[in-house]
Design an enzyme around this catalytic site. Sequence first.
Site, PDB file in Angstrom:
ATOM      1  N   SER A  59       0.860  -1.201   0.000  1.00 36.05           N
ATOM      2  CA  SER A  59       0.000   0.000   0.000  1.00 36.05           C
ATOM      3  C   SER A  59       0.882   1.232   0.000  1.00 36.05           C
ATOM      4  O   SER A  59       2.042   1.177   0.439  1.00 36.05           O
ATOM      5  CB  SER A  59      -0.865   0.000   1.265  1.00 36.05           C
ATOM      6  OG  SER A  59      -1.426   1.277   1.486  1.00 36.05           O
ATOM      7  N   TYR A  64      -1.390  -0.906   9.963  1.00 32.74           N
ATOM      8  CA  TYR A  64      -1.295  -1.042   8.505  1.00 32.74           C
ATOM      9  C   TYR A  64       0.062  -0.551   7.998  1.00 32.74           C
ATOM     10  O   TYR A  64       0.675  -1.185   7.139  1.00 32.74           O
ATOM     11  CB  TYR A  64      -2.429  -0.233   7.876  1.00 32.74           C
ATOM     12  CG  TYR A  64      -2.813  -0.632   6.477  1.00 32.74           C
ATOM     13  CD1 TYR A  64      -3.282  -1.914   6.196  1.00 32.74           C
ATOM     14  CD2 TYR A  64      -2.746   0.285   5.431  1.00 32.74           C
ATOM     15  CE1 TYR A  64      -3.669  -2.269   4.905  1.00 32.74           C
ATOM     16  CE2 TYR A  64      -3.140  -0.064   4.141  1.00 32.74           C
ATOM     17  CZ  TYR A  64      -3.596  -1.338   3.890  1.00 32.74           C
ATOM     18  OH  TYR A  64      -3.982  -1.694   2.615  1.00 32.74           O
TER      19      TYR A  64
HETATM   20  N1  LIG Z   1      -9.005  -1.313  -0.860  1.00 32.61           N
HETATM   21  C1  LIG Z   1      -8.033  -0.421  -0.806  1.00 32.61           C
HETATM   22  O1  LIG Z   1      -8.248   0.814  -0.803  1.00 32.61           O
HETATM   23  C2  LIG Z   1      -6.602  -0.875  -0.732  1.00 32.61           C
HETATM   24  C3  LIG Z   1      -5.579   0.068  -0.877  1.00 32.61           C
HETATM   25  C4  LIG Z   1      -4.257  -0.341  -0.791  1.00 32.61           C
HETATM   26  C5  LIG Z   1      -3.973  -1.674  -0.569  1.00 32.61           C
HETATM   27  N2  LIG Z   1      -4.978  -2.580  -0.415  1.00 32.61           N
HETATM   28  C6  LIG Z   1      -4.618  -3.969  -0.173  1.00 32.61           C
HETATM   29  O2  LIG Z   1      -5.208  -4.772  -1.173  1.00 32.61           O
HETATM   30  C7  LIG Z   1      -5.471  -6.073  -0.648  1.00 32.61           C
HETATM   31  C8  LIG Z   1      -6.927  -6.440  -0.916  1.00 32.61           C
HETATM   32  O3  LIG Z   1      -7.756  -5.479  -0.307  1.00 32.61           O
HETATM   33  P1  LIG Z   1      -9.318  -5.389  -0.612  1.00 32.61           P
HETATM   34  O4  LIG Z   1      -9.705  -3.979  -0.384  1.00 32.61           O
HETATM   35  O5  LIG Z   1      -9.618  -6.036  -1.902  1.00 32.61           O
HETATM   36  O6  LIG Z   1      -9.890  -6.250   0.603  1.00 32.61           O
HETATM   37  P2  LIG Z   1     -11.290  -7.046   0.692  1.00 32.61           P
HETATM   38  O7  LIG Z   1     -11.657  -7.047   2.132  1.00 32.61           O
HETATM   39  O8  LIG Z   1     -12.284  -6.516  -0.290  1.00 32.61           O
HETATM   40  O9  LIG Z   1     -10.912  -8.517   0.245  1.00 32.61           O
HETATM   41  C9  LIG Z   1     -10.077  -9.308   1.032  1.00 32.61           C
HETATM   42  C10 LIG Z   1     -10.295 -10.757   0.687  1.00 32.61           C
HETATM   43  O10 LIG Z   1      -9.460 -11.530   1.567  1.00 32.61           O
HETATM   44  C11 LIG Z   1     -10.219 -12.660   1.988  1.00 32.61           C
HETATM   45  N3  LIG Z   1      -9.689 -13.146   3.274  1.00 32.61           N
HETATM   46  C12 LIG Z   1      -9.829 -12.575   4.485  1.00 32.61           C
HETATM   47  N4  LIG Z   1      -9.256 -13.333   5.427  1.00 32.61           N
HETATM   48  C13 LIG Z   1      -8.730 -14.404   4.796  1.00 32.61           C
HETATM   49  C14 LIG Z   1      -8.032 -15.558   5.237  1.00 32.61           C
HETATM   50  N5  LIG Z   1      -7.753 -15.762   6.538  1.00 32.61           N
HETATM   51  N6  LIG Z   1      -7.635 -16.462   4.318  1.00 32.61           N
HETATM   52  C15 LIG Z   1      -7.928 -16.288   2.996  1.00 32.61           C
HETATM   53  N7  LIG Z   1      -8.601 -15.229   2.526  1.00 32.61           N
HETATM   54  C16 LIG Z   1      -9.003 -14.292   3.423  1.00 32.61           C
HETATM   55  C17 LIG Z   1     -11.655 -12.138   2.110  1.00 32.61           C
HETATM   56  O11 LIG Z   1     -12.590 -13.221   2.113  1.00 32.61           O
HETATM   57  C18 LIG Z   1     -11.746 -11.243   0.896  1.00 32.61           C
HETATM   58  O12 LIG Z   1     -12.203 -11.952  -0.251  1.00 32.61           O
HETATM   59  C19 LIG Z   1      -5.111  -6.010   0.832  1.00 32.61           C
HETATM   60  O13 LIG Z   1      -3.832  -6.544   1.025  1.00 32.61           O
HETATM   61  C20 LIG Z   1      -5.133  -4.534   1.134  1.00 32.61           C
HETATM   62  O14 LIG Z   1      -4.306  -4.188   2.191  1.00 32.61           O
HETATM   63  C21 LIG Z   1      -6.293  -2.215  -0.504  1.00 32.61           C
END
Ligand SMILES: NC(=O)c1ccc[n+]([C@@H]2O[C@H](COP(=O)([O-])OP(=O)(O)OC[C@H]3O[C@@H](n4cnc5c(N)ncnc54)[C@H](O)[C@@H]3O)[C@@H](O)[C@H]2O)c1
Length: 244
Positions: free
Chosen positions: A132, A155
């Site tokens: 991130s 984070y």
């Molecule tokens: N959304 C944002 O703004 C953003 C920005 C920067 C980085 N990120 C990073 O992107 C990645 C995805 O984020 P997102 O927003 O799509 O999250 P999200 O919550 O929409 O999706 C996360 C997924 O991980 C799965 N998950 C949760 N616990 C789990 C486990 N124990 N084992 C297997 N799967 C599991 C969930 O079921 C879900 O499908 C993360 O690493 C997050 O830090 C997101």
Amino acid sequence: MTLKDKVIIVTGGGGLLGKEFIKNLKSKGAIAINADINIKTDYEKNNLFVDITSEDSIVEAIKNIISVYGKIDGLVNNAYPRTNDWGEKFEDIKYESWQMNVDMQMNTTFLFIQKVMPELLKTKGAIVNIASIYGVVGNDFTVYEGTNMTSAAAYSAIKGGIINFSRYLSSYYGRHGVRVNCVSPGGIFDNQNEIFVKNYENKVPLKRMGNPDDIAPAVSFLVSDEAKYITGQNLIVDGGWTAI
Ligand SMILES: NC(=O)c1ccc[n+]([C@@H]2O[C@H](COP(=O)([O-])OP(=O)(O)OC[C@H]3O[C@@H](n4cnc5c(N)ncnc54)[C@H](O)[C@@H]3O)[C@@H](O)[C@H]2O)c1
């Protein structure tokens, strides 16, 4: 892009970003496996149940992938487990909660990579860890003004840790042809509070929040052979947030 028939695991492939990663990888010919805690295993659909916080579950998942698909060419560490109190104000964070989130989000990256590495060594595969902008720079808390939102303190520690751990791995496994990179997205639009979205858009040079399809091509590129001389890097996809 050289992803044809590559077997790529995407952890958390059912989430906001993961879904688009899977879609983009598939569009380029990869066999993209959605490895998520929130699905039932269905090999026809390339869906695989896995709990990344469980060593047994990871080992079982890798064993099953090898028996069904025969190899693993890539891993995208994208899953995002967090505690129910994730995102509390710094003063209110309980130590146990901090520990649990670091364990679930960062330590699991170590675990999955360690377990999958024997397979990636055979294919000279690639890893993309999803980090991130907040693993690179500190937060601009002005974007939360007028809302009750904030950003989880752990984070920064987790994502900063993952970025430098990726550099370690790139150096350690480079001689064996396994590449390890990060993609660091900026804030992704997900119907957040309107004031926050406005504040965010105002600050970011491209004047909008990101969408999952802004991020996915970077992931596909780094996991593909097109990036064959790129390792230990963190590709920031943030509309210019970290440029100013
Ligand atoms: N959304 C944002 O703004 C953003 C920005 C920067 C980085 N990120 C990073 O992107 C990645 C995805 O984020 P997102 O927003 O799509 O999250 P999200 O919550 O929409 O999706 C996360 C997924 O991980 C799965 N998950 C949760 N616990 C789990 C486990 N124990 N084992 C297997 N799967 C599991 C969930 O079921 C879900 O499908 C993360 O690493 C997050 O830090 C997101």
